[in-house]
Design a protein around this motif. Structure first.
Motif, short mmCIF file in Angstrom:
data_model
loop_
_atom_site.label_atom_id
_atom_site.label_comp_id
_atom_site.label_asym_id
_atom_site.label_seq_id
_atom_site.Cartn_x
_atom_site.Cartn_y
_atom_site.Cartn_z
N ALA A 116 -15.91 17.08 -17.11
CA ALA A 116 -16.92 18.04 -17.57
C ALA A 116 -18.19 17.34 -18.05
O ALA A 116 -19.26 17.93 -18.04
N ILE A 117 -18.07 16.06 -18.46
CA ILE A 117 -19.22 15.38 -19.05
C ILE A 117 -19.70 14.20 -18.20
O ILE A 117 -20.83 14.18 -17.74
N ALA A 118 -18.81 13.22 -17.98
CA ALA A 118 -19.27 11.99 -17.32
C ALA A 118 -19.65 12.24 -15.86
O ALA A 118 -20.70 11.81 -15.39
N GLU A 119 -18.78 12.95 -15.14
CA GLU A 119 -19.07 13.19 -13.72
C GLU A 119 -20.37 13.96 -13.55
O GLU A 119 -21.08 13.81 -12.56
N GLU A 120 -20.69 14.77 -14.54
CA GLU A 120 -21.90 15.60 -14.47
C GLU A 120 -23.11 14.91 -15.08
O GLU A 120 -24.19 15.49 -15.08
N TYR A 121 -22.90 13.72 -15.64
CA TYR A 121 -23.99 12.98 -16.31
C TYR A 121 -24.71 13.85 -17.33
O TYR A 121 -25.94 13.93 -17.38
N LEU A 122 -23.93 14.51 -18.17
CA LEU A 122 -24.51 15.38 -19.19
C LEU A 122 -24.75 14.59 -20.48
O LEU A 122 -23.99 13.68 -20.81
N PRO A 123 -25.80 14.96 -21.23
CA PRO A 123 -26.17 14.17 -22.42
C PRO A 123 -25.32 14.49 -23.65
O PRO A 123 -25.84 14.85 -24.70
N VAL A 124 -24.02 14.39 -23.50
CA VAL A 124 -23.12 14.60 -24.64
C VAL A 124 -22.86 13.25 -25.30
O VAL A 124 -22.58 12.26 -24.60
N LYS A 125 -22.96 13.21 -26.62
CA LYS A 125 -22.72 11.96 -27.36
C LYS A 125 -21.41 12.13 -28.14
O LYS A 125 -21.33 12.95 -29.06
N ILE A 126 -20.42 11.37 -27.72
CA ILE A 126 -19.09 11.45 -28.34
C ILE A 126 -19.01 10.33 -29.36
O ILE A 126 -19.08 9.15 -28.99
N VAL A 127 -18.90 10.69 -30.61
CA VAL A 127 -18.99 9.70 -31.70
C VAL A 127 -17.68 9.75 -32.49
O VAL A 127 -17.33 10.79 -33.03
N CYS A 128 -16.98 8.63 -32.50
CA CYS A 128 -15.59 8.66 -32.96
C CYS A 128 -15.29 7.65 -34.05
O CYS A 128 -15.51 6.44 -33.89
N ALA A 129 -14.70 8.15 -35.11
CA ALA A 129 -14.29 7.30 -36.22
C ALA A 129 -12.92 6.66 -35.92
O ALA A 129 -12.23 7.05 -34.98
N LEU A 130 -12.55 5.72 -36.77
CA LEU A 130 -11.31 4.95 -36.66
C LEU A 130 -11.17 4.22 -35.33
O LEU A 130 -10.16 4.34 -34.65
N PRO A 131 -12.19 3.45 -34.94
CA PRO A 131 -12.05 2.67 -33.70
C PRO A 131 -11.16 1.45 -33.93
O PRO A 131 -11.17 0.87 -35.02
#
Lengths: 346, 284
Positions: free
Chosen positions: A126-141
Motif C-alpha cells: 500500500a505504501i512502498a510499491e506506490e511510492y507514497l510519502p508515508v513516514k513510518i516512525v518507530c520506537a524501540l529499535p
C-alpha cells in the motif's frame, strides 16, 4: 491409537536457573541512558509540531502508542490532525497510505517490531510499491528495551532493507531525530525511521560542533589512523565514546556516522574505507544479519575495496530479557564491549 | 465542492446494456489472453454497471479529477472486470482491450494503480483495500471534499483480519463517506468461501461492527440501484456495506452450469462461443 504429543521446551534452550537478583529491567518508556551528555525531551514530537505549523499536509496516526512514540506532543498541538487508530497496525499503515493518496504527509507511529513484523505486507504494497510519502516512525529499535523478543526489533533493518523505494533512517541522537523530521518530509517517498524517544541525549554536536543531519549522507565525525568505525543509531554515540577512551591508550579511531541506511552513502563509505589500510568496523544496534554491516560489506566487496573488516552488532538469536546495560554489555554493544572487541582486532 | 453527474450516467443507455457490454468486453479480454478471471467479471458486471453508470460521480476524460468518487478495487485479480467497466465508461480506449495481460500493457492481469488510469490502488494482496479506503475517507473529510469512497472487495477477503481492523476503524471514525461493496460469489481459491472460512452471518457482522448493511441480489440491477441509492442517501455517519450475492459466470449459461471454481477454465474454442451466447442476449 492414542497419540501423545509433548513439546520439549528445552530442545533449544537449557532450562533457566532461578535468578539471584541484579540490575532491574528498565521500563518500556525508559529513555536511553547516556552519561556525560545533555538530553532533549521528545525531540521527534517537538520537531514534528514545529514543521507542521507551516505544513498543513502533515497528519499523525498511531496504533495506541502516541505517548510511547512522542506523537502525543503533536496530538496535543494539532488534535484535528491526529488519528488514533487503536491497536491495529495493519489499518494504521493502510489508512496512512489512503491519506497520502489524498495529498497528506502522514506520520505513522508504533513500535519497530510491530511495523516490521506485523504490518510489513501493508507497508510493502500500500505504501512502498506506490511510492507514497508515508513516514513510518518507530520506537524501540534494535535492543532498546529489556522486555525480550516481543519488543526487541533486532531485525527491522533486515526486513525493510529488501523493500524497494523505502528510505531507512537510523538516527543517533536528539539532533539527528529533530533534523531528520523536516528532511524526511522533503523527501517525496516513503520513509522508515527508527525513533529514540523520551529524554534523548544530544551527542553529535558535542563531538562535532558543525554536524548537520543530511538525508542520504554519511558524516565523518572524527578522524583516526588505526581503525574506522562506520556506525548508525546510538552505536555512533558508543563509537565516539569508545574513540575518546581509546585515544587515551594511544589508539586512534575514526568515526563515520551513517544515519541513512538506505540508500547507503556508498561514495563516502568507499572513500573513507579505501583510505589507507585501517581496520574497518561496522557498529549497529541490530542483528549482524542484513543490517548496516552487511550493507557496508557488500558495498566494499563489490567495489574491490577490501580493508580488514569486522562487524559489531547483535548476535543471530532471540535475546534475553533484563536490564539494558547488562544486555548491551552481554551482546557486545556497550562502549566497554566495543573497546574490548576493537582492541582485540587491532 | 459540487457533485456532478457524468455524461455516461446521464445517457439513455440502459444499465442492462452497460452490464452486457462490460461482460462482453471482459470475455474479449479473456479471449486475447486465453485466460483470466472471467467468471468473477461476469458475476460482478452488474455491480460495476450500477457503480459506473448510476452511482459514481466521475469525469471519464479526467480520471484524477479531485471531486470524483473514489472506486477502489481491493481484489486485484478482478482487474479484467474493472478494465471492461473503465473502457465502457470511456476512461480507457476500447482498442487497448487487445493488449490485456501482454508485456508492457497498461492492463496487467492484476490491477495496479501505477499502470492504469482510473485504477485508484494496487490491490491483489487481499484485505488491503478497505484500510486504504478508511484513510482516503478520512482524508476527504479533512479536506471538506464530499466525495464518496467505494471499496469493492470479495467474500474471500473477509477472512483477512485486516478487513475487520478497517471495519472497526471506519465505524469508530464515523466514516459516512465510505461504502464497502462485498462481491459474495461464494468462491475462493480452495473452494466455496462458506466452506473455506465462513463469514456468515455476514450482515450481522457488519452491523455488529457499527455499519449500515444491506444484502441484495448482486445480479438484480433494480435491487442494486436501490441499495446504492440507500447507501448514498443514508442520514448519519455510519459507514455503509452492501453485500452483493452474485453468480459466477452470470450471463453465459454454459459456463454458469460448469462446476464453478475460483479460476474458471475456458477452453480455447469456448471464448468465441461465450461471445456468441452473449450476442444472442444483447439488451437494448
Amino acid at each position: 491409537m492414542t497419540i501423545q504429543h509433548r513439546y520439549d521446551p528445552h530442545r533449544k534452550y537449557e532450562p533457566r536457573q532461578p535468578g539471584t537478583g541484579g540490575a532491574k529491567t528498565s521500563a518500556m518508556i525508559a529513555s536511553l541512558a547516556a552519561e556525560g551528555y545533555d538530553s532533549v525531551s521528545a525531540p521527534f514530537g517537538h520537531a514534528l509540531v514545529d514543521t507542521a505549523r507551516n505544513d498543513p499536509r502533515i497528519v499523525g496516526l498511531t496504533a495506541d502508542l502516541a505517548k510511547y512514540t512522542d506523537l502525543h506532543v503533536f496530538a496535543e498541538a494539532f488534535p484535528d490532525r491526529f488519528y488514533q487508530m487503536g491497536m491495529a497496525e495493519q489499518v494504521m499503515v493502510s489508512a496512512a497510505a489512503g491519506m497520502a493518496r489524498e495529498g497528506f504527509v502522514p506520520f505513522a507511529t508504533t513500535y519497530a517490531v510491530f511495523a516490521s513484523r506485523r504490518a510489513y505486507d501493508f507497508i510493502a504494497m500500500a505504501i512502498a510499491e506506490e511510492y507514497l510519502p508515508v513516514k513510518i516512525v518507530c520506537a524501540l529499535p534494535g535492543l532498546t528495551t529489556g522486555y525480550g523478543p516481543s519488543h526487541q526489533a533486532t531485525e527491522d533493518l533486515a526486513i525493510f532493507r529488501g523493500l524497494p523505494n523505502l528510505t531507512i533512517v537510523d538516527p543517533c541522537d536528539a539532533i539527528d531525530v529533530a533534523e531528520a523530521v523536516p528532511a524526511i518530509i522533503d523527501h517525496p517517498g516513503p520513509v522508515y525511521m527508527r525513533l529514540l524517544r523520551g529524554k534523548v541525549p544530544s551527542v553529535l554536536r558535542q563531538h562535532c560542533p558543525h554536524y548537520k543531519f543530511e538525508l542520504g549522507k554519511a558524516k565523518l565525525l572524527r578522524d583516526g589512523g588505526d581503525a574506522l568505525v562506520i556506525s548508525s543509531g546510538f552505536m555512533t554515540m558508543r563509537a565516539l565514546d569508545a574513540a575518546v577512551q581509546m585515544e587515551r591508550e594511544g589508539i586512534s579511531v575514526a568515526v563515520l556516522h551513517c544515519p541513512t541506511i538506505k540508500p547507503l552513502d556508498t561514495d563516502t563509505i568507499l572513500a573513507e574505507a579505501g583510505r589507507g589500510t585501517r581496520l574497518v568496523v561496522t557498529a549497529e544496534n541490530h542483528t549482524v544479519i542484513g543490517g548496516l554491516g552487511e550493507a557496508v560489506a557488500g558495498t566494499l566487496l563489490t567495489h574491490g575495496v577490501t580493508p580488514p573488516f569486522r562487524m559489531i552488532g547483535l548476535p543471530d538469536r532471540f535475546l534475553d530479557a533484563g536490564a539494558l546495560p547488562t544486555l548491551h554489555d552481554r551482546y557486545g554493544i556497550s562502549t566497554d564491549a566495543m573497546i574490548r572487541q576493537i582492541r582485540g582486532w587491532l | 465542492m459540487q457533485h456532478e453527474r457524468s455524461a455516461a450516467v446521464l445517457s439513455n443507455t440502459s444499465l442492462a446494456r452497460r452490464a452486457w457490454d462490460i461482460r462482453r468486453k471482459a470475455v474479449r479480454m479473456g479471449k486475447v489472453q486465453g485466460q483470466g478471471y472471467v467468471g468473477q467479471a461476469l458475476g460482478v458486471a452488474d455491480v460495476l454497471a450500477v457503480s459506473y453508470f448510476h452511482a459514481l460521480n466521475h469525469r471519464p476524460a479526467d480520471p484524477e479529477w479531485e471531486g470524483r468518487d473514489r472506486f477502489l478495487l481491493s481484489i486485484g485479480h478482478y482487474a479484467i472486470a474493472l478494465y471492461a467497466a473503465l473502457i465502457e465508461a470511456g476512461i480507457l480506449p476500447e482498442a487497448e482491450l487487445e493488449t490485456y495481460g501482454a508485456d508492457d500493457s497498461r492492463l496487467p492481469m492484476s490491477g495496479m494503480a501505477a499502470y492504469t488510469p482510473g485504477m485508484e490502488i494496487t490491490g491483489g494482496s487481499l484485505g488491503q483495500g478497505l484500510g486504504i479506503a478508511v484513510g482516503m475517507a478520512l482524508g476527504l473529510r479533512a479536506k471538506g471534499n464530499p466525495a464518496f469512497v467505494y471499496n469493492l472487495m470479495s467474500d474471500g477477503e473477509l477472512g483477512e483480519g485486516s478487513t475487520w481492523e478497517a471495519a472497526m476503524a471506519a465505524a469508530h471514525h464515523r466514516l459516512g463517506n465510505l461504502i464497502c461493496i462485498v462481491d459474495f460469489n461464494d468462491q475462493q481459491a480452495d473452494g466455496k468461501s462458506t466452506e473455506t472460512l465462513s463469514a456468515e452471518p455476514l450482515p450481522d457482522k457488519w452491523a455488529a461492527f457499527g455499519w449500515h448493511v444491506q444484502r441484495v441480489d448482486g445480479n438484480d440491477l433494480d435491487a442494486l440501484v436501490a441499495a446504492f441509492n440507500t447507501a448514498r442517501n443514508l442520514e448519519g455517519d455510519r459507514p455503509r456495506a452492501i453485500v452483493c450475492d452474485t453468480v459466477m459466470c452470470k450471463g453465459v449459461p454454459f459456463l454458469e452450469s460448469r462446476e464453478i471454481t475460483h479460476f474458471v477454465r475456458v477452453e480455447a474454442d469456448e471464448w468465441q462461443k461465450a461471445l456468441s451466447v452473449l450476442d444472442e442476449t444483447r439488451p437494448e
